[in-house]
Design a protein around this motif. Structure first.
Motif, short mmCIF file in Angstrom:
data_model
loop_
_atom_site.label_atom_id
_atom_site.label_comp_id
_atom_site.label_asym_id
_atom_site.label_seq_id
_atom_site.Cartn_x
_atom_site.Cartn_y
_atom_site.Cartn_z
N THR A 64 0.83 -1.20 0.00
CA THR A 64 0.00 0.00 0.00
C THR A 64 0.86 1.24 0.00
N ASP A 65 0.28 2.38 -0.41
CA ASP A 65 0.96 3.66 -0.38
C ASP A 65 0.67 4.37 0.93
N SER A 66 1.64 5.13 1.40
CA SER A 66 1.43 5.96 2.59
C SER A 66 1.11 7.37 2.13
N GLU A 67 0.20 8.05 2.85
CA GLU A 67 -0.20 9.39 2.48
C GLU A 67 0.16 10.36 3.59
N THR A 68 0.76 11.47 3.19
CA THR A 68 1.11 12.54 4.12
C THR A 68 0.42 13.81 3.66
N VAL A 69 -0.31 14.47 4.57
CA VAL A 69 -0.97 15.72 4.23
C VAL A 69 0.07 16.84 4.28
N VAL A 70 0.29 17.47 3.15
CA VAL A 70 1.23 18.57 3.07
C VAL A 70 0.54 19.88 3.45
#
Length: 259
Positions: A64-70
């Motif tokens: 899976t991909d990891s998501e970071t809120v910029v």
């Protein structure tokens, strides 16, 4: 470490509006500020507008991909409290431009670890669209010499080699200095600045005895010719190059002087 970044843009068209970025890659050096473009072709109603910048990097050890809120804009305002700590106080909207459809993000103090994939997602119920921005590491400023040491006899002419990597064009090189660095104080041997050599800048002991190979400069060759070598010329010489916020240097030693 001097590092630069290339930013490339993908374009995605939504049903009700088009999310756009620049047509050509952008270049930004480490430590600078860079604008990640994201804008639409028409103003959108602020009351139903949400814009999210996120970073999505594929994890090689995970399926899976990891998501970071910029950064996030919602309910008519920026939401810095939602930002990942890595981007806190570094990622900013141009808030006065959002009403005009400009959702670009300014990322300050660019770091090597900022390399990765960024996505700008625009929601305006019932439509949405996005554009993807990839920040990639590119070649740093490199300065090299062909030999770490050079031998000569008194009275001979000698060449101290120095070359700049080819992706930095001469017109973007602001300064090149040759200095003798093995004493208590550095001695300026010769200076290249604003696209020209400045022989009048040389220390008195080198004046009228040093020169660049002018025809070679467009090729990134800033080698130095030292004429009529003397015993006191023996020592370490540094070629230092400045291009914007980037700088790099290399040294060569003049040794084994004989009669």
């Amino acid at each position: 470490m001097d590092v630069k970044f290339v930013i490339s843009i993908l374009l995605v068209i939504a049903d009700g509006f088009t999310v756009r970025g620049p047509s050509a890659p952008l270049v930004a050096p480490l430590g600078s500020s860079v604008v990640l473009p994201c804008y639409v072709d028409k103003p959108l109603p602020m009351q139903i507008l949400e814009v999210k910048w996120r970073r999505t990097d594929s994890d090689a050890d995970s399926e899976t991909d990891s998501e970071t809120v910029v950064h996030l804009f919602v309910d008519g305002d920026s939401r810095p409290e939602i930002q990942s700590q890595d981007y806190h106080d570094r990622a900013h909207f141009f808030t006065d431009q959002i009403q005009h459809g400009n959702f670009s993000l300014r990322l300050d103090n660019l770091r090597a670890e900022d390399e990765g994939k960024y996505t700008c997602i625009v929601y305006s119920d019932p439509d949405s669209g996005e554009t993807e921005v990839q920040i990639k590491d590119v070649e740093r400023l490199l300065v090299s010499v062909s030999s770490r040491s050079i031998s000569s006899y008194d009275g001979e002419d000698v060449t101290l080699n120095c070359s700049v990597d080819s992706h930095i064009t001469p017109e973007h090189i602001e300064e090149v200095s040759w200095k003798k660095t093995d004493g208590d104080d550095d001695i300026l041997v010769l200076l290249y600045q604003n696209n020209e050599a400045l022989p009048g800048s040389s220390d008195e002991q080198y004046r009228d005895r040093v020169e660049f190979f002018t025809d070679e400069i467009p090729k990134g060759n800033f080698s130095l010719r030292l004429k009529s070598v003397r015993t006191e010329d023996k020592g370490v010489y540094m070629c230092q190059v400045f291009a914007g916020v980037l700088s790099a240097s290399a040294t060569v030693e003049l040794e084994q002087l004989g009669e």
